[in-house]
Write a protein that holds these residues in place. Structure first.
Motif, mmCIF file in Angstrom:
data_model
loop_
_atom_site.group_PDB
_atom_site.id
_atom_site.type_symbol
_atom_site.label_atom_id
_atom_site.label_comp_id
_atom_site.label_asym_id
_atom_site.label_seq_id
_atom_site.Cartn_x
_atom_site.Cartn_y
_atom_site.Cartn_z
ATOM 1 N N LYS A 68 -46.358 -35.101 -23.031
ATOM 2 C CA LYS A 68 -44.950 -34.966 -23.439
ATOM 3 C C LYS A 68 -44.347 -33.637 -22.992
ATOM 4 C CE LYS A 68 -44.525 -38.393 -26.875
ATOM 5 N NZ LYS A 68 -45.571 -38.463 -27.914
ATOM 6 N N LEU A 69 -45.184 -32.730 -22.447
ATOM 7 C CA LEU A 69 -44.665 -31.424 -22.041
ATOM 8 C C LEU A 69 -43.697 -31.558 -20.876
ATOM 9 C CD1 LEU A 69 -47.685 -28.924 -22.012
ATOM 10 C CD2 LEU A 69 -45.784 -29.036 -23.626
ATOM 11 N N LYS A 70 -42.653 -30.740 -20.915
ATOM 12 C CA LYS A 70 -41.747 -30.710 -19.764
ATOM 13 C C LYS A 70 -42.375 -29.853 -18.671
ATOM 14 C CE LYS A 70 -37.645 -30.928 -22.667
ATOM 15 N NZ LYS A 70 -36.465 -30.175 -23.128
ATOM 16 N N LYS A 71 -41.853 -30.047 -17.452
ATOM 17 C CA LYS A 71 -42.404 -29.287 -16.323
ATOM 18 C C LYS A 71 -41.529 -28.091 -15.973
ATOM 19 C CE LYS A 71 -44.858 -32.738 -13.687
ATOM 20 N NZ LYS A 71 -44.581 -33.889 -12.806
ATOM 21 N N VAL A 72 -42.169 -27.034 -15.510
ATOM 22 C CA VAL A 72 -41.414 -25.902 -14.963
ATOM 23 C C VAL A 72 -40.596 -26.430 -13.789
ATOM 24 C CG1 VAL A 72 -41.594 -23.713 -13.714
ATOM 25 C CG2 VAL A 72 -43.131 -24.194 -15.626
ATOM 26 N N ASP A 73 -39.338 -26.001 -13.707
ATOM 27 C CA ASP A 73 -38.461 -26.510 -12.668
ATOM 28 C C ASP A 73 -38.680 -25.795 -11.336
ATOM 29 O OD1 ASP A 73 -35.884 -28.027 -11.954
ATOM 30 O OD2 ASP A 73 -35.433 -25.938 -11.403
ATOM 31 N N SER A 74 -38.626 -24.474 -11.371
ATOM 32 C CA SER A 74 -38.777 -23.743 -10.106
ATOM 33 C C SER A 74 -39.209 -22.305 -10.363
ATOM 34 C CB SER A 74 -37.451 -23.740 -9.341
ATOM 35 O OG SER A 74 -36.451 -23.180 -10.162
ATOM 36 N N LEU A 75 -39.647 -21.681 -9.287
ATOM 37 C CA LEU A 75 -40.081 -20.286 -9.360
ATOM 38 C C LEU A 75 -38.957 -19.434 -8.761
ATOM 39 C CD1 LEU A 75 -42.445 -18.284 -9.872
ATOM 40 C CD2 LEU A 75 -43.257 -18.810 -7.577
ATOM 41 N N LEU A 76 -38.514 -18.407 -9.503
ATOM 42 C CA LEU A 76 -37.352 -17.643 -9.054
ATOM 43 C C LEU A 76 -37.679 -16.546 -8.062
ATOM 44 C CD1 LEU A 76 -35.245 -17.291 -12.297
ATOM 45 C CD2 LEU A 76 -34.467 -18.215 -10.121
ATOM 46 N N ASP A 77 -38.887 -16.007 -8.163
ATOM 47 C CA ASP A 77 -39.252 -14.911 -7.280
ATOM 48 C C ASP A 77 -40.727 -15.077 -6.969
ATOM 49 O OD1 ASP A 77 -37.850 -11.809 -6.870
ATOM 50 O OD2 ASP A 77 -39.969 -12.087 -6.394
ATOM 51 N N LEU A 78 -41.066 -14.937 -5.706
ATOM 52 C CA LEU A 78 -42.420 -15.230 -5.270
ATOM 53 C C LEU A 78 -43.472 -14.364 -5.972
ATOM 54 C CD1 LEU A 78 -43.067 -17.420 -3.392
ATOM 55 C CD2 LEU A 78 -43.110 -15.797 -1.485
ATOM 56 N N TYR A 79 -43.089 -13.134 -6.311
ATOM 57 C CA TYR A 79 -44.032 -12.216 -6.955
ATOM 58 C C TYR A 79 -43.672 -12.048 -8.426
ATOM 59 C CZ TYR A 79 -44.983 -11.141 -2.116
ATOM 60 O OH TYR A 79 -45.287 -11.239 -0.795
ATOM 61 N N PRO A 80 -44.667 -11.707 -9.254
ATOM 62 C CA PRO A 80 -44.360 -11.489 -10.678
ATOM 63 C C PRO A 80 -43.287 -10.425 -10.833
ATOM 64 C CG PRO A 80 -46.739 -11.470 -10.328
ATOM 65 C CD PRO A 80 -46.099 -11.544 -8.973
ATOM 66 N N VAL A 81 -42.403 -10.577 -11.822
ATOM 67 C CA VAL A 81 -41.347 -9.589 -12.029
ATOM 68 C C VAL A 81 -41.751 -8.535 -13.051
ATOM 69 C CG1 VAL A 81 -39.475 -11.134 -11.381
ATOM 70 C CG2 VAL A 81 -40.185 -11.008 -13.783
ATOM 71 N N MET A 82 -42.884 -8.771 -13.699
ATOM 72 C CA MET A 82 -43.390 -7.770 -14.650
ATOM 73 C C MET A 82 -44.897 -7.689 -14.541
ATOM 74 S SD MET A 82 -41.808 -7.826 -18.412
ATOM 75 C CE MET A 82 -40.088 -8.166 -18.641
ATOM 76 N N ASN A 83 -45.435 -6.483 -14.674
ATOM 77 C CA ASN A 83 -46.879 -6.371 -14.717
ATOM 78 C C ASN A 83 -47.351 -6.277 -16.167
ATOM 79 O OD1 ASN A 83 -46.587 -3.670 -15.543
ATOM 80 N ND2 ASN A 83 -46.515 -2.956 -13.417
ATOM 81 N N LYS A 84 -48.665 -6.199 -16.338
ATOM 82 C CA LYS A 84 -49.222 -6.230 -17.700
ATOM 83 C C LYS A 84 -48.706 -5.080 -18.563
ATOM 84 C CE LYS A 84 -53.376 -8.855 -18.178
ATOM 85 N NZ LYS A 84 -53.835 -9.257 -16.834
ATOM 86 N N ASP A 85 -48.635 -3.872 -17.961
ATOM 87 C CA ASP A 85 -48.185 -2.712 -18.737
ATOM 88 C C ASP A 85 -46.779 -2.933 -19.285
ATOM 89 O OD1 ASP A 85 -50.462 -1.644 -17.718
ATOM 90 O OD2 ASP A 85 -49.434 -0.394 -16.214
ATOM 91 N N GLN A 86 -45.945 -3.538 -18.459
ATOM 92 C CA GLN A 86 -44.570 -3.770 -18.900
ATOM 93 C C GLN A 86 -44.516 -4.846 -19.968
ATOM 94 O OE1 GLN A 86 -43.205 -4.495 -14.789
ATOM 95 N NE2 GLN A 86 -41.440 -3.281 -15.429
ATOM 96 N N MET A 87 -45.346 -5.892 -19.787
ATOM 97 C CA MET A 87 -45.315 -6.967 -20.773
ATOM 98 C C MET A 87 -45.764 -6.468 -22.143
ATOM 99 S SD MET A 87 -45.690 -10.546 -19.032
ATOM 100 C CE MET A 87 -47.192 -10.669 -18.146
ATOM 101 N N ALA A 88 -46.621 -5.440 -22.117
ATOM 102 C CA ALA A 88 -47.071 -4.876 -23.395
ATOM 103 C C ALA A 88 -45.921 -4.198 -24.137
ATOM 104 C CB ALA A 88 -48.201 -3.875 -23.153
ATOM 105 N N LEU A 89 -44.808 -3.972 -23.440
ATOM 106 C CA LEU A 89 -43.663 -3.321 -24.094
ATOM 107 C C LEU A 89 -42.795 -4.321 -24.865
ATOM 108 C CD1 LEU A 89 -42.400 -1.013 -21.187
ATOM 109 C CD2 LEU A 89 -43.356 -0.217 -23.352
ATOM 110 N N ILE A 90 -42.883 -5.605 -24.484
ATOM 111 C CA ILE A 90 -41.910 -6.560 -25.024
ATOM 112 C C ILE A 90 -41.935 -6.618 -26.550
ATOM 113 C CG2 ILE A 90 -41.161 -8.978 -25.069
ATOM 114 C CD1 ILE A 90 -42.191 -9.282 -22.254
ATOM 115 N N GLU A 91 -43.120 -6.823 -27.108
ATOM 116 C CA GLU A 91 -43.187 -6.995 -28.553
ATOM 117 C C GLU A 91 -42.780 -5.725 -29.323
ATOM 118 O OE1 GLU A 91 -43.061 -9.636 -30.160
ATOM 119 O OE2 GLU A 91 -43.163 -8.565 -32.070
ATOM 120 N N PRO A 92 -43.355 -4.555 -28.988
ATOM 121 C CA PRO A 92 -42.928 -3.367 -29.737
ATOM 122 C C PRO A 92 -41.428 -3.084 -29.609
ATOM 123 C CG PRO A 92 -44.467 -2.766 -27.977
ATOM 124 C CD PRO A 92 -44.486 -4.245 -28.089
ATOM 125 N N LEU A 93 -40.864 -3.348 -28.434
ATOM 126 C CA LEU A 93 -39.433 -3.067 -28.277
ATOM 127 C C LEU A 93 -38.583 -4.064 -29.052
ATOM 128 C CD1 LEU A 93 -38.967 -1.960 -24.576
ATOM 129 C CD2 LEU A 93 -39.080 -0.607 -26.657
#
Ligand code: ADP
Ligand code: ZN
Length: 758
Positions: A68-93
């Motif tokens: 029943k899961l929907k599918k990802v439609d498309s990829l916007l940028d060939l490379y990741p837009v955030m690295n792990k260090d940056q993702m670690a900022l999301i929750e605290p911010l």
């Protein structure tokens, strides 16, 4: 089959959570943590931008039916837009800034991602010339922004949306409202090749001759450098305190160079105003392609390109204003915040982040040192250094061998008025100016308008009207709701009618509005020195993009003899032919209505004085003041930060101000004054009850409501509550509760847990 978890960029609180999507076969392997994708969302399956936070094998997913899961439609940028260090900022911010994960993502990922390559822009034009003219003539338009936009469009024709907003200082909402009135049209179209290249051209840097020489470090600098480099790999905060010209920049650059040599990356933050074409060009000269410089003259396309070089690790030192703290550097090993006291490090729009807080987070996530540098650090920073929380590094002397500190004279303006010089230009300053002109040297006159005309000063002795309990100057306030003009303490809310004011120094009862503007000063100079050319730099003369720089470069080229300006001219610019600097109304700078006024005044006077004598000749500085015995002026005249700090920290302690207590603000803003009054009173009752229930140990104190220092802004009226608490995190707890209990549509509230901080 793989599935991924995503966070939506355009989420609201209800949809601020991880959603799971199937990864279609053609994107298998391309979607990783940090990818930017489009996903179908909701009943209508509208395409939404989302950030991938995790990828896993579908066999590991339990609890619901995968088919029943929907599918990802498309990829916007060939490379990741955030690295792990940056993702670690999301929750605290998200939790600290009381915003959604989507707000954090929007802050960190440039808006051009996914759209770059198809250069598009929105253009605004009047819907019909006749209607626009009729609307202007009718006198019915109530918003200055509306009037400016229509006038600009009538005079200049179709204009790019962003440009129009920046020139007329209008907001998006104001643009929308003009559009709803059907007075303007907005169309989006692809840019032609010519338009794209024209856009890029404006931003090309002039090559500069002021190339910085690389120096061997002197002993003080070497010691600072050693301390920092010994701490590489450890989360340690350094406060580099050194007078202007003591060679702090050289220390930053050597430390950065060392990190780059070891294969690491550096984030080097400077105030936006110092990112002049000159700065950009010497940074490029020093670091070449290893540097990415993020300045405001970049087009979206160029901004994206720089960002792209950073995330791929091609650029390893990022130099930029506050937003560069989010840069996707690969292996962050050092963070530098130059001019750490600068107010531009705090963002003014939602989510209001403090660059320093984010730097601390990144420092811990990456376990790397952080250098805060300044000639005039924030009192709270210096307090942390004095306590041993930060390591204090001092540079006590000017680095260049021939540089000497300017000679500073404090001029008593009460005497000058008696002698007939008026209250603008004193006798000694006029003599010094005449001498400078005779040698073909230049003069800078510095006039701070902030806190000027909103303050009343005693006619006889020049003392402002102070709040009896807070020792801050009271602010003049006009309101249709309040009879007559009143003075208000923006700190505790104490208020009196102007007619009841009396001077605490001389008991005088006659008052006048403090100070004059830069424009009047310019006119007076033209009369006094008809043969001398005057340039003026303030908010009015720097409206157009690029104006700021063209005034500075004209002055540097000696096309004028006098530069008049507000605090804009006080910062960091080097003009070797300037030998005389006048600071007019030096005491009034401190007469602003918040507790950081002294700190700011000390900084501005020190900075302004630092502009004199950057060349070979010793500079002369005149601090004109109605209260020449004000200790702050003497500290500033001697560039004695330590003495200033000692007196200021005592005051803060007695008054229970930061760093001894945290100060937060809740601002309620509404388009209608009556509505504002009722809702302010609702909120006030709530806060009073709520805070009185809290544990005494949390140290809550509620002040206000008072009208905001700028009460009416963009058609809205604003009231402020101030809350003190023993910790900043406790303030966030209160804010969160208020957000739960008050509907933001009825109570448009904004929060600040570090009021007046940077
Ligand atoms: P700050 O950043 O503290 O204001 P700068 O780093 O801009 O100071 O240095 C001020 C001036 O001193 C610059 O012209 C710089 O080239 C020069 N300078 C810096 N370090 C040295 C040094 N070790 N020896 C000689 N001159 C130096
Ligand atoms: Zn007060």
């Amino acid at each position: 089959m793989n599935v991924c978890k995503v966070l939506l960029r355009e989420c609201v609180r209800q949809t601020d959570k991880a959603y799971t999507y199937m990864i279609p076969e053609d994107l298998e392997g391309k979607i990783t943590e940090g990818s930017y994708v489009k996903v179908p969302f909701g009943f209508g399956n509208r395409k939404q931008t989302a950030l991938v936070t995790a990828v896993s094998d579908s066999s590991r997913v339990t609890g619901f039916d995968i088919s029943k899961l929907k599918k990802v439609d498309s990829l916007l940028d060939l490379y990741p837009v955030m690295n792990k260090d940056q993702m670690a900022l999301i929750e605290p911010l998200r939790s600290r800034l009381l915003c959604t994960s989507g707000d954090v993502i929007s802050m960190m990922v440039p808006s051009a991602v996914g759209t770059v390559g198809k250069a598009k822009a929105s253009f605004v034009d009047v819907a019909s010339k006749e209607d626009a003219e009729a609307a202007l003539d009718s006198g019915k338009l109530r918003s200055m922004a509306h009037i400016s936009m229509l006038e600009y469009l009538l005079a200049n024709g179709p204009t790019e949306r962003k440009k129009l907003l920046s020139i007329t200082k209008a907001s998006d909402a104001q643009l929308r409202s003009l559009r709803e009135k059907e007075l303007i049209t907005v169309t989006t179209r692809l840019l032609s090749r010519e338009e794209v290249s024209a856009e890029e051209k404006i931003t090309e840097e002039e090559s500069s001759d002021s190339f910085r020489v690389i120096h061997d470090l002197n002993d003080e600098q070497q010691r600072a450098f050693n301390s920092v480099t010994e701490s590489l790999g450890k989360p340690e905060v350094f406060l580099l305190h050194g007078i202007t010209g003591s060679g702090k920049t050289e220390v930053y650059l050597k430390c950065a160079g060392e990190v780059i040599e070891r294969g690491g990356c550096v984030i080097y933050l400077v105030p936006e105003i110092s990112l002049t074409p000159q700065t950009v060009s010497w940074i490029r000269g020093r670091f070449g392609d290893t540097a990415a410089v993020m300045h405001s003259r970049l087009s979206d396309r160029q901004r994206y390109d720089e960002w792209d070089r950073i995330r791929r690790g091609d650029a390893r030192i990022v130099v930029g204003p506050r937003s560069s703290i989010f840069a996707p550097v690969k292996d962050l090993q050092l963070i530098i915040i130059d001019e750490e006291h600068d107010s531009s490090y705090k963002s003014e729009s939602f989510p209001k982040y403090s660059t320093r807080d984010i730097a601390f987070l990144r420092m811990r996530i990456n376990s790397c040192p952080l250098i805060l540098g300044s000639a005039t650090p924030l009192v709270s920073s210096y307090y942390s250094a004095a306590n041993g929380q930060y390591k204090l590094l001092k540079l006590n002397k000017r680095a260049a061998h021939d540089a000497v500190l300017p000679e500073v004279t404090i001029v008593d303006m009460k005497e000058q008025v008696k002698e007939g010089y008026g209250d603008l230009l004193s006798g000694p300053l006029r003599v010094a100016m005449a001498k400078a002109f005779s040698k073909d040297q230049q003069v800078m006159l510095f006039l701070n308008r902030r806190g000027y005309s909103r303050t009343l000063v005693c006619n006889t002795c020049g003392e402002p009207v102070y709040c009896p309990s807070c020792s801050v100057a009271m602010t003049l306030h006009n309101s249709t709701r309040i009879e007559g003009r009143r003075l208000i303490c923006h700190y505790c809310g104490f208020t009196i009618p102007c007619s009841e004011a009396s001077c605490r120094e001389c008991n005088g009862t006659k008052f006048k509005r403090a100070g004059v503007g830069t424009q009047q000063l310019e006119e007076m100079l033209k009369e006094l020195y008809p043969d001398r050319k005057v340039l003026r730099m303030d908010q009015d003369t720097t409206m157009l993009p690029g104006a700021h720089e063209s005034i500075l470069s004209a002055f540097r080229e000696h096309e004028a003899d006098i530069l008049v300006g507000t605090q804009m001219i006080a910062k960091g610019h080097d003009f070797p032919s300037v030998t005389v600097v006048g600071v007019l109304g030096a005491d009034l700078i401190a007469t602003s209505s918040d507790y950081k006024a002294s700190e700011r005044a000390f900084e501005l006077i020190t900075q302004a004085a630092g502009r004199a004598g950057r060349g070979r000749e010793r500079g002369q500085v005149y601090l004109q003041s109605l209260r020449p015995d004000n200790p702050l002026l003497m500290y500033a005249a001697k560039q004695d930060y330590d003495a200033f700090y000692e007196s200021e920290i005592k005051y803060r302690e007695v008054m229970c101000l930061p760093p001894f207590k945290a100060v937060g603000e809740i601002v309620l803003s509404l388009p209608d004054e009556d509505m504002l009054a009722t809702r302010t009173s609702d909120l006030g009752k709530y806060l009073k009850d709520f805070l009185s229930y809290q544990d005494k140990a949390l140290g809550f104190e509620l002040y206000g409501p008072v009208p905001a220092p700028i009460y009416e802004l963009r058609g809205r009226y604003r009231n402020v509550f101030m809350i003190k608490s023993s910790r900043r995190s406790y303030l966030n707890g209160v804010f969160r509760q208020v957000m739960e209990d008050f509907d933001p549509n009825i109570y448009p509230i904004s929060f600040d847990n570090d009021a007046g901080g940077s």
